[in-house]
Design an enzyme around this catalytic site. Structure first.
Site, mmCIF file in Angstrom:
data_model
loop_
_atom_site.group_PDB
_atom_site.id
_atom_site.type_symbol
_atom_site.label_atom_id
_atom_site.label_comp_id
_atom_site.label_asym_id
_atom_site.label_seq_id
_atom_site.Cartn_x
_atom_site.Cartn_y
_atom_site.Cartn_z
ATOM 1 N N SER A 47 12.098 -49.044 -60.083
ATOM 2 C CA SER A 47 13.074 -50.038 -60.515
ATOM 3 C C SER A 47 12.446 -51.410 -60.712
ATOM 4 C CB SER A 47 14.228 -50.109 -59.523
ATOM 5 O OG SER A 47 13.750 -50.116 -58.213
ATOM 6 N N HIS A 83 13.530 -45.597 -66.483
ATOM 7 C CA HIS A 83 14.331 -46.177 -65.402
ATOM 8 C C HIS A 83 15.810 -45.881 -65.595
ATOM 9 C CE1 HIS A 83 15.757 -50.063 -63.192
ATOM 10 N NE2 HIS A 83 15.839 -49.006 -62.415
ATOM 11 N N GLU A 142 16.212 -47.634 -69.110
ATOM 12 C CA GLU A 142 15.197 -48.594 -69.570
ATOM 13 C C GLU A 142 13.894 -47.820 -69.769
ATOM 14 O OE1 GLU A 142 15.436 -53.112 -67.949
ATOM 15 O OE2 GLU A 142 15.184 -51.637 -66.379
ATOM 16 N N ASN A 191 16.589 -55.348 -63.263
ATOM 17 C CA ASN A 191 16.521 -55.908 -61.904
ATOM 18 C C ASN A 191 16.013 -57.340 -61.849
ATOM 19 O OD1 ASN A 191 17.715 -53.931 -60.293
ATOM 20 N ND2 ASN A 191 15.959 -52.606 -60.690
HETATM 21 C C1 LIG Z 1 18.649 -50.719 -58.663
HETATM 22 C C2 LIG Z 1 18.271 -50.286 -60.029
HETATM 23 O O1 LIG Z 1 17.066 -50.112 -60.263
HETATM 24 C C3 LIG Z 1 19.183 -50.145 -61.146
HETATM 25 C C4 LIG Z 1 20.566 -49.721 -60.814
HETATM 26 O O2 LIG Z 1 20.871 -48.560 -60.849
HETATM 27 S S1 LIG Z 1 21.595 -50.941 -60.386
HETATM 28 C C5 LIG Z 1 23.118 -50.148 -60.171
HETATM 29 C C6 LIG Z 1 23.805 -49.923 -61.482
HETATM 30 N N1 LIG Z 1 25.095 -49.343 -61.232
HETATM 31 C C7 LIG Z 1 26.205 -50.089 -61.141
HETATM 32 O O3 LIG Z 1 26.175 -51.291 -61.329
HETATM 33 C C8 LIG Z 1 27.434 -49.329 -60.780
HETATM 34 C C9 LIG Z 1 28.624 -50.226 -60.622
HETATM 35 N N2 LIG Z 1 29.801 -49.416 -60.280
HETATM 36 C C10 LIG Z 1 30.464 -48.685 -61.208
HETATM 37 O O4 LIG Z 1 30.153 -48.693 -62.397
HETATM 38 C C11 LIG Z 1 31.658 -47.899 -60.708
HETATM 39 O O5 LIG Z 1 32.077 -48.431 -59.488
HETATM 40 C C12 LIG Z 1 31.349 -46.361 -60.541
HETATM 41 C C13 LIG Z 1 31.024 -45.749 -61.909
HETATM 42 C C14 LIG Z 1 30.212 -46.091 -59.572
HETATM 43 C C15 LIG Z 1 32.586 -45.681 -59.965
HETATM 44 O O6 LIG Z 1 33.633 -45.927 -60.835
HETATM 45 P P1 LIG Z 1 35.172 -45.950 -60.359
HETATM 46 O O7 LIG Z 1 35.983 -46.092 -61.585
HETATM 47 O O8 LIG Z 1 35.325 -46.891 -59.253
HETATM 48 O O9 LIG Z 1 35.346 -44.574 -59.660
HETATM 49 P P2 LIG Z 1 35.846 -43.191 -60.185
HETATM 50 O O10 LIG Z 1 37.046 -43.294 -61.086
HETATM 51 O O11 LIG Z 1 35.961 -42.391 -58.938
HETATM 52 O O12 LIG Z 1 34.597 -42.678 -61.037
HETATM 53 C C16 LIG Z 1 34.444 -42.796 -62.434
HETATM 54 C C17 LIG Z 1 33.604 -41.618 -62.891
HETATM 55 O O13 LIG Z 1 32.301 -41.668 -62.269
HETATM 56 C C18 LIG Z 1 32.054 -40.473 -61.519
HETATM 57 N N3 LIG Z 1 31.298 -40.862 -60.323
HETATM 58 C C19 LIG Z 1 31.592 -41.859 -59.463
HETATM 59 N N4 LIG Z 1 30.647 -41.959 -58.518
HETATM 60 C C20 LIG Z 1 29.726 -41.008 -58.793
HETATM 61 C C21 LIG Z 1 28.512 -40.619 -58.178
HETATM 62 N N5 LIG Z 1 28.014 -41.250 -57.095
HETATM 63 N N6 LIG Z 1 27.820 -39.587 -58.729
HETATM 64 C C22 LIG Z 1 28.274 -38.947 -59.826
HETATM 65 N N7 LIG Z 1 29.420 -39.286 -60.447
HETATM 66 C C23 LIG Z 1 30.142 -40.297 -59.939
HETATM 67 C C24 LIG Z 1 33.434 -39.932 -61.201
HETATM 68 O O14 LIG Z 1 33.395 -38.546 -60.983
HETATM 69 C C25 LIG Z 1 34.197 -40.267 -62.460
HETATM 70 O O15 LIG Z 1 33.854 -39.304 -63.462
HETATM 71 P P3 LIG Z 1 34.847 -38.922 -64.679
HETATM 72 O O16 LIG Z 1 34.979 -40.160 -65.529
HETATM 73 O O17 LIG Z 1 34.109 -37.804 -65.367
HETATM 74 O O18 LIG Z 1 36.128 -38.516 -64.057
HETATM 75 N N1 LIG Z 2 18.942 -46.724 -55.654
HETATM 76 C C1 LIG Z 2 19.082 -47.145 -56.879
HETATM 77 O O1 LIG Z 2 20.163 -47.641 -57.266
HETATM 78 C C2 LIG Z 2 17.956 -47.029 -57.849
HETATM 79 C C3 LIG Z 2 16.691 -46.704 -57.433
HETATM 80 N N2 LIG Z 2 15.677 -46.588 -58.353
HETATM 81 C C4 LIG Z 2 14.330 -46.225 -57.942
HETATM 82 O O2 LIG Z 2 14.292 -44.818 -57.735
HETATM 83 C C5 LIG Z 2 13.361 -44.509 -56.684
HETATM 84 C C6 LIG Z 2 14.066 -43.694 -55.610
HETATM 85 O O3 LIG Z 2 15.165 -44.438 -55.097
HETATM 86 P P1 LIG Z 2 16.366 -43.720 -54.339
HETATM 87 O O4 LIG Z 2 16.632 -42.384 -54.915
HETATM 88 O O5 LIG Z 2 17.463 -44.714 -54.260
HETATM 89 O O6 LIG Z 2 15.712 -43.554 -52.877
HETATM 90 P P2 LIG Z 2 16.072 -42.507 -51.715
HETATM 91 O O7 LIG Z 2 15.580 -43.135 -50.463
HETATM 92 O O8 LIG Z 2 17.490 -42.067 -51.827
HETATM 93 O O9 LIG Z 2 15.185 -41.220 -52.080
HETATM 94 C C7 LIG Z 2 13.777 -41.157 -52.130
HETATM 95 C C8 LIG Z 2 13.375 -39.721 -51.800
HETATM 96 O O10 LIG Z 2 11.983 -39.516 -52.099
HETATM 97 C C9 LIG Z 2 11.380 -38.877 -50.980
HETATM 98 N N3 LIG Z 2 9.946 -39.147 -50.948
HETATM 99 C C10 LIG Z 2 9.296 -40.232 -50.439
HETATM 100 N N4 LIG Z 2 7.957 -40.091 -50.616
HETATM 101 C C11 LIG Z 2 7.767 -38.911 -51.253
HETATM 102 C C12 LIG Z 2 6.606 -38.205 -51.727
HETATM 103 N N5 LIG Z 2 5.364 -38.686 -51.581
HETATM 104 N N6 LIG Z 2 6.789 -37.006 -52.348
HETATM 105 C C13 LIG Z 2 8.023 -36.489 -52.519
HETATM 106 N N7 LIG Z 2 9.149 -37.104 -52.091
HETATM 107 C C14 LIG Z 2 9.015 -38.299 -51.469
HETATM 108 C C15 LIG Z 2 12.130 -39.464 -49.799
HETATM 109 O O11 LIG Z 2 11.901 -38.750 -48.637
HETATM 110 P P3 LIG Z 2 11.801 -39.608 -47.227
HETATM 111 O O12 LIG Z 2 13.210 -39.853 -46.841
HETATM 112 O O13 LIG Z 2 11.044 -38.707 -46.316
HETATM 113 O O14 LIG Z 2 11.025 -40.873 -47.511
HETATM 114 C C16 LIG Z 2 13.565 -39.403 -50.320
HETATM 115 O O15 LIG Z 2 14.146 -38.114 -50.174
HETATM 116 C C17 LIG Z 2 12.772 -45.840 -56.222
HETATM 117 O O16 LIG Z 2 11.585 -46.099 -56.931
HETATM 118 C C18 LIG Z 2 13.865 -46.827 -56.614
HETATM 119 O O17 LIG Z 2 13.382 -48.124 -56.808
HETATM 120 C C19 LIG Z 2 15.909 -46.746 -59.699
HETATM 121 C C20 LIG Z 2 17.150 -47.035 -60.155
HETATM 122 C C21 LIG Z 2 18.261 -47.252 -59.267
#
Ligand SMILES: CC(=O)CC(=O)SCCNC(=O)CCNC(=O)[C@H](O)C(C)(C)COP(=O)(O)OP(=O)(O)OC[C@H]1O[C@@H](n2cnc3c(N)ncnc32)[C@H](O)[C@@H]1OP(=O)(O)O
Ligand SMILES: NC(=O)C1=CN([C@@H]2O[C@H](COP(=O)(O)OP(=O)(O)OC[C@H]3O[C@@H](n4cnc5c(N)ncnc54)[C@H](OP(=O)(O)O)[C@@H]3O)[C@@H](O)[C@H]2O)C=CC1
Length: 283
Positions: free
Chosen positions: A119, A140, A152, A190
């Protein structure tokens, strides 16, 4: 270059979601993690998601069963020996990722593309751990993967045009929208999202408002689907901290300093939804 067999490494929240969308699109998918228990947890999440789709009438029982039959959990990293594409989704740590990529480079066939779901970490540095930097790329996905449309796509310095095109087209096969961005810390998503979340944590830390009030302001005032503290819990506070550290170190600018409260929660093991407690408590 035809992509048929895929291996997803890391069966956490992202890895399980990525494996699910590849299997739904018809790919044969190996899902690898270090321990059987993590694989079982990942497979359970996928099954639950697919069952929910069946209950809603969006997927037939047969499609669910076919999707599940295309998923092959394994603890063996050697299973990479016959796949066309790897998508890595392990912990957000450069040392751990480069060690894994060096190993994958040794074991995978010559033609295999090695993609990372990192990420924030530089793709160019991950690629440099291999002897095939032209076949290393950032792919991503966003959380929750089955729902979010964006992927991405990040080229490393050496990523070839052919590899870029293959990943761009593959993303469309998954019914996602690829957006190209350059290889800078945090990419675009991010670089923008995480400082906002970090600022929300500072707002809590400085006592400006309660966590509920901070989330309500952003939900009701800015139409965000989740407030920033709920979103931080959803992403994982460890991942949020790693991303802030990457931005801080990568740009050398103190505007990216992680909030001490975020550090404290991570040290306490309060990693958010995945551990049952972060800013909020989960059942
Ligand atoms: C950190 C990084 O590197 C990058 C990132 O990913 S940053 C995070 C980016 N994500 C966001 O910003 C998410 C923000 N949140 C949302 O968009 C919404 O809250 C959400 C989509 C998660 C849930 O939406 P909601 O309207 O509150 O809930 P809900 O009506 O129950 O769900 C909508 C749909 O998503 C699905 N869904 C919700 N959570 C889910 C999950 N964890 N896994 C799979 N499907 C899911 C539901 O089944 C539903 O599907 P249908 O449209 O097919 O019925
Ligand atoms: N969370 C988010 O919203 C997002 C996360 N990402 C990126 O995705 C990646 C994973 O994040 P996320 O799924 O949230 O993390 P989690 O902690 O949910 O999952 C990571 C998994 O990888 C396993 N793992 C660690 N090291 C190894 C290895 N060497 N070989 C195989 N498996 C391993 C971990 O096991 P153990 O518990 O033993 O460490 C764990 O089960 C990160 O790079 C994160 O930045 C990208 C987009 C969104």
């Amino acid at each position: 270059m035809e992509m048929k067999k895929v291996m997803v490494i890391g069966a956490g929240q992202m890895g399980a979601g990525i494996a699910q969308v590849f299997a739904m699109a018809g790919y044969e998918v190996k899902l690898q993690d270090l321990q059987e228990a993590f694989l079982q947890r990942g497979m359970k999440t996928i099954e639950k998601n697919l069952n929910r789709q069946v209950e809603k009438g969006k997927l037939s029982g047969e499609e669910r069963d076919q999707t599940l039959s295309r998923l092959h959990p394994t603890v063996e990293v050697e299973a990479v020996k016959d796949v066309d594409l790897v998508v890595e989704a392990i912990v957000e740590n450069m040392d751990v990722k480069t060690k894994l990529f060096a190993k994958l480079d040794e074991l995978a066939p010559e033609h295999t593309i090695l993609a990372s779901n990192t990420s924030s970490l530089p793709i160019t540095e991950i690629a440099a751990a291999t002897k095939r930097p032209e076949q290393v790329i950032g792919m991503h996905f966003m959380n929750p993967v089955p729902v979010m449309k964006l992927v991405e796509i990040i080229r490393g310095l050496a990523t070839s045009e052919e590899v870029y095109q293959v990943i761009y087209e593959t993303t469309k096969v998954l019914n996602k929208v690829p957006v190209e961005v350059n290889d800078f810390p945090g990419f675009v998503s991010n670089r923008i999202l995480m400082p906002m979340i970090n600022e929300a944590i500072y707002t809590l830390y400085e006592g400006v408002a309660t966590k509920e009030a901070i989330d309500d302001v952003m939900k009701l005032g800015m139409n965000h689907p989740m407030g920033p503290l709920t979103l931080a819990d959803f992403i994982g506070l460890d991942t949020c901290l790693y991303i802030m550290e990457t931005l801080h170190e990568g740009f050398g600018d103190d505007k990216y300093r992680p909030c001490p409260l975020l550090r404290k929660y991570v040290k306490a093991g309060w990693l958010g939804k995945k551990t049952g407690r972060g800013f909020y408590v989960y059942e």
